[in-house]
Design a protein around this motif. Structure first.
Motif, PDB file in Angstrom:
ATOM      1  N   TYR A  85      63.149 -11.288 124.927  1.00  0.00           N
ATOM      2  CA  TYR A  85      64.347 -10.467 124.693  1.00  0.00           C
ATOM      3  C   TYR A  85      64.039  -9.032 125.107  1.00  0.00           C
ATOM      4  O   TYR A  85      63.040  -8.458 124.660  1.00  0.00           O
ATOM      5  N   MET A  86      64.866  -8.489 126.002  1.00  0.00           N
ATOM      6  CA  MET A  86      64.710  -7.092 126.406  1.00  0.00           C
ATOM      7  C   MET A  86      65.338  -6.222 125.322  1.00  0.00           C
ATOM      8  O   MET A  86      66.523  -6.371 125.014  1.00  0.00           O
ATOM      9  N   THR A  87      64.556  -5.311 124.748  1.00  0.00           N
ATOM     10  CA  THR A  87      65.091  -4.486 123.658  1.00  0.00           C
ATOM     11  C   THR A  87      64.272  -3.209 123.519  1.00  0.00           C
ATOM     12  O   THR A  87      63.042  -3.245 123.682  1.00  0.00           O
ATOM     13  N   PRO A  88      64.936  -2.064 123.239  1.00  0.00           N
ATOM     14  CA  PRO A  88      64.163  -0.821 123.138  1.00  0.00           C
ATOM     15  C   PRO A  88      63.245  -0.779 121.921  1.00  0.00           C
ATOM     16  O   PRO A  88      62.279  -0.011 121.909  1.00  0.00           O
ATOM     17  N   THR A 111      69.149 -10.740 127.936  1.00  0.00           N
ATOM     18  CA  THR A 111      69.491  -9.323 127.986  1.00  0.00           C
ATOM     19  C   THR A 111      70.603  -9.051 126.983  1.00  0.00           C
ATOM     20  O   THR A 111      71.549  -9.830 126.882  1.00  0.00           O
ATOM     21  N   GLY A 112      70.492  -7.967 126.237  1.00  0.00           N
ATOM     22  CA  GLY A 112      71.496  -7.649 125.229  1.00  0.00           C
ATOM     23  C   GLY A 112      72.550  -6.700 125.762  1.00  0.00           C
ATOM     24  O   GLY A 112      72.474  -6.218 126.909  1.00  0.00           O
ATOM     25  N   HIS A 113      73.543  -6.437 124.944  1.00  0.00           N
ATOM     26  CA  HIS A 113      74.599  -5.458 125.249  1.00  0.00           C
ATOM     27  C   HIS A 113      75.087  -4.883 123.943  1.00  0.00           C
ATOM     28  O   HIS A 113      74.736  -5.371 122.874  1.00  0.00           O
ATOM     29  N   TYR A 114      75.948  -3.878 124.005  1.00  0.00           N
ATOM     30  CA  TYR A 114      76.553  -3.267 122.815  1.00  0.00           C
ATOM     31  C   TYR A 114      75.451  -2.855 121.825  1.00  0.00           C
ATOM     32  O   TYR A 114      74.509  -2.182 122.216  1.00  0.00           O
ATOM     33  N   LYS A 115      75.515  -3.321 120.558  1.00  0.00           N
ATOM     34  CA  LYS A 115      74.484  -2.960 119.574  1.00  0.00           C
ATOM     35  C   LYS A 115      73.266  -3.874 119.687  1.00  0.00           C
ATOM     36  O   LYS A 115      72.284  -3.699 118.962  1.00  0.00           O
ATOM     37  N   GLY A 116      73.330  -4.878 120.546  1.00  0.00           N
ATOM     38  CA  GLY A 116      72.228  -5.829 120.668  1.00  0.00           C
ATOM     39  C   GLY A 116      72.677  -7.216 120.225  1.00  0.00           C
ATOM     40  O   GLY A 116      73.875  -7.510 120.189  1.00  0.00           O
ATOM     41  N   VAL A 130      60.324  -7.187 124.757  1.00  0.00           N
ATOM     42  CA  VAL A 130      59.792  -6.203 125.702  1.00  0.00           C
ATOM     43  C   VAL A 130      60.764  -5.037 125.840  1.00  0.00           C
ATOM     44  O   VAL A 130      61.956  -5.234 126.079  1.00  0.00           O
ATOM     45  N   SER A 131      60.207  -3.828 125.711  1.00  0.00           N
ATOM     46  CA  SER A 131      60.970  -2.607 125.998  1.00  0.00           C
ATOM     47  C   SER A 131      60.448  -2.055 127.321  1.00  0.00           C
ATOM     48  O   SER A 131      59.273  -2.213 127.637  1.00  0.00           O
ATOM     49  N   ILE A 132      61.316  -1.374 128.082  1.00  0.00           N
ATOM     50  CA  ILE A 132      60.779  -0.731 129.290  1.00  0.00           C
ATOM     51  C   ILE A 132      60.585   0.769 129.077  1.00  0.00           C
ATOM     52  O   ILE A 132      60.239   1.484 130.010  1.00  0.00           O
ATOM     53  N   GLY A 133      60.761   1.238 127.844  1.00  0.00           N
ATOM     54  CA  GLY A 133      60.491   2.658 127.594  1.00  0.00           C
ATOM     55  C   GLY A 133      61.279   3.162 126.409  1.00  0.00           C
ATOM     56  O   GLY A 133      62.223   2.501 125.944  1.00  0.00           O
ATOM     57  N   ASP A 134      60.890   4.316 125.934  1.00  0.00           N
ATOM     58  CA  ASP A 134      61.500   4.873 124.731  1.00  0.00           C
ATOM     59  C   ASP A 134      62.783   5.626 125.048  1.00  0.00           C
ATOM     60  O   ASP A 134      62.859   6.855 124.910  1.00  0.00           O
ATOM     61  N   TYR A 135      63.774   4.896 125.486  1.00  0.00           N
ATOM     62  CA  TYR A 135      65.106   5.420 125.738  1.00  0.00           C
ATOM     63  C   TYR A 135      66.038   4.213 125.672  1.00  0.00           C
ATOM     64  O   TYR A 135      65.569   3.077 125.763  1.00  0.00           O
ATOM     65  N   VAL A 136      67.329   4.464 125.513  1.00  0.00           N
ATOM     66  CA  VAL A 136      68.263   3.345 125.322  1.00  0.00           C
ATOM     67  C   VAL A 136      69.204   3.220 126.519  1.00  0.00           C
ATOM     68  O   VAL A 136      69.870   4.184 126.901  1.00  0.00           O
ATOM     69  N   LEU A 137      69.198   2.036 127.114  1.00  0.00           N
ATOM     70  CA  LEU A 137      70.115   1.718 128.213  1.00  0.00           C
ATOM     71  C   LEU A 137      71.360   1.044 127.625  1.00  0.00           C
ATOM     72  O   LEU A 137      71.332   0.578 126.490  1.00  0.00           O
ATOM     73  N   SER A 138      72.415   0.944 128.440  1.00  0.00           N
ATOM     74  CA  SER A 138      73.641   0.311 127.949  1.00  0.00           C
ATOM     75  C   SER A 138      73.492  -1.199 127.818  1.00  0.00           C
ATOM     76  O   SER A 138      74.153  -1.833 127.012  1.00  0.00           O
ATOM     77  N   GLY A 139      72.668  -1.773 128.660  1.00  0.00           N
ATOM     78  CA  GLY A 139      72.486  -3.224 128.633  1.00  0.00           C
ATOM     79  C   GLY A 139      71.083  -3.570 129.107  1.00  0.00           C
ATOM     80  O   GLY A 139      70.397  -2.739 129.704  1.00  0.00           O
ATOM     81  N   GLY A 140      70.669  -4.824 128.875  1.00  0.00           N
ATOM     82  CA  GLY A 140      69.311  -5.224 129.209  1.00  0.00           C
ATOM     83  C   GLY A 140      69.109  -5.644 130.660  1.00  0.00           C
ATOM     84  O   GLY A 140      67.995  -5.978 131.067  1.00  0.00           O
ATOM     85  N   GLU A 141      70.181  -5.621 131.482  1.00  0.00           N
ATOM     86  CA  GLU A 141      70.065  -6.147 132.853  1.00  0.00           C
ATOM     87  C   GLU A 141      69.066  -5.343 133.698  1.00  0.00           C
ATOM     88  O   GLU A 141      68.207  -5.913 134.374  1.00  0.00           O
TER      89      GLU A 141
HETATM   90  N1  SAM Z   1      71.097  -0.886 119.052  1.00  0.00           N
HETATM   91  C1  SAM Z   1      69.940  -1.025 119.873  1.00  0.00           C
HETATM   92  C2  SAM Z   1      68.831  -0.134 119.347  1.00  0.00           C
HETATM   93  O1  SAM Z   1      69.129   0.968 118.918  1.00  0.00           O
HETATM   94  O2  SAM Z   1      67.645  -0.539 119.419  1.00  0.00           O
HETATM   95  C3  SAM Z   1      70.232  -0.641 121.318  1.00  0.00           C
HETATM   96  C4  SAM Z   1      71.153  -1.560 122.014  1.00  0.00           C
HETATM   97  S1  SAM Z   1      71.334  -1.156 123.730  1.00  0.00           S
HETATM   98  C5  SAM Z   1      72.722  -0.088 123.709  1.00  0.00           C
HETATM   99  C6  SAM Z   1      71.989  -2.635 124.431  1.00  0.00           C
HETATM  100  C7  SAM Z   1      70.962  -3.539 125.078  1.00  0.00           C
HETATM  101  O3  SAM Z   1      70.342  -2.866 126.159  1.00  0.00           O
HETATM  102  C8  SAM Z   1      69.833  -4.026 124.206  1.00  0.00           C
HETATM  103  O4  SAM Z   1      70.207  -5.145 123.448  1.00  0.00           O
HETATM  104  C9  SAM Z   1      68.762  -4.356 125.222  1.00  0.00           C
HETATM  105  O5  SAM Z   1      68.905  -5.669 125.740  1.00  0.00           O
HETATM  106  C10 SAM Z   1      69.026  -3.352 126.325  1.00  0.00           C
HETATM  107  N2  SAM Z   1      68.103  -2.203 126.340  1.00  0.00           N
HETATM  108  C11 SAM Z   1      68.457  -0.908 126.085  1.00  0.00           C
HETATM  109  N3  SAM Z   1      67.402  -0.110 126.198  1.00  0.00           N
HETATM  110  C12 SAM Z   1      66.338  -0.875 126.538  1.00  0.00           C
HETATM  111  C13 SAM Z   1      64.967  -0.612 126.779  1.00  0.00           C
HETATM  112  N4  SAM Z   1      64.466   0.607 126.689  1.00  0.00           N
HETATM  113  N5  SAM Z   1      64.162  -1.653 127.105  1.00  0.00           N
HETATM  114  C14 SAM Z   1      64.654  -2.907 127.175  1.00  0.00           C
HETATM  115  N6  SAM Z   1      65.950  -3.227 126.945  1.00  0.00           N
HETATM  116  C15 SAM Z   1      66.793  -2.223 126.634  1.00  0.00           C
END
Ligand code: SAM
Length: 230
Positions: A85-88, A111-116, A130-141
């Protein structure tokens, strides 16, 4: 290697697989990548895959049922080494993790979206986050594309000698040394004499020294780093 990517936005993630080294690895059948549109596993004909979070608060959450349906279909077809699961809020991707994943046979990337995703998806199906870094993207793609690129280029046969991954940054906890090409002199900037000397043992030593120098200056943490894969 086979990679199955589960996404709410297949068109967003396809492009990185249609160019350059990654495309060639697919053409050479060294890797197969399959995209699964989560909406095809939706709860109703309107494509419902998300809902409000319990307890209130902004942001929708991807529901467990569509993901369960998609995962169950894949699990019925083959065994997977990892379900990622891709997640920050996970450990940050590094070269050791990419090295290890590059020897897997089958992996799923969610890959997640919205709040996850609903936490129960993570508890039930996910073997690695797995995270790709300490920042938040809109989606996991985009994050999944980064992970796939890092893994695929390490699969034997994907890179030619001229781009060998072994001399890239992080393979031995060092940053890569500087590289130069023609012309040997540009304005007043000269290529270091040693690189033109033809003395290959000395060139190797120079490259190593420069790699250590650069690492000490920019990423001293790498020099004491003997773990960081999980
Ligand atoms: N609510 C989550 C949090 O604060 O940890 C952030 C959700 S983010 C807006 C939506 C999706 O983008 C996540 O479910 C994840 O799949 C993906 N994503 C965002 N940032 C990422 C990162 N740094 N590394 C990997 N995936 C990321």
């Amino acid at each position: 290697m086979r990679i199955d990517i589960i996404t709410v936005s297949p068109e967003l993630i396809k492009s990185p697989f249609e160019h350059s080294i990654i495309k060639r690895s697919i053409d050479k059948k060294l890797v197969e990548v399959h995209f699964h549109d989560l909406r095809e596993f939706a709860l109703n004909k309107y494509g419902k895959i998300d809902d409000y979070q319990f307890g209130g608060g902004a942001g929708m959450v991807l529901m467990i049922e569509p993901i369960d349906k998609c995962m169950s279909k894949l699990f019925s077809q083959r065994k997977y080494d990892e379900v990622i699961y891709m997640t920050p809020d996970a450990k940050t991707l590094n070269q050791q993790t990419a090295n290890k994943l590059s020897s897997a046979k089958n992996i799923i990337i969610l890959t997640g979206h919205y709040k996850g995703v609903d936490q129960r998806v993570r508890d039930k199906f996910i073997t690695k986050e797995v995270s790709i870094g300490d920042y938040v993207l809109s989606g996991g793609e985009l994050a999944a594309a980064v992970l796939c690129d890092a893994i695929i280029r390490l699969i034997p046969g994907v890179l030619g000698d001229e781009t060998s991954a072994l001399t890239d940054s992080f393979q031995d906890n060092l940053l890569a040394p500087p590289v130069y090409t023609r012309p040997a002199k540009y304005d007043n900037m000269k290529v270091p004499d040693i690189l033109l000397s033809g003395n290959f043992p000395k060139i190797d030593q120079w490259r190593h020294d420069e790699a250590v120098k650069r690492t000490k200056s920019i990423r001293p943490d790498l020099l004491s780093n003997d773990e960081d894969e999980d």
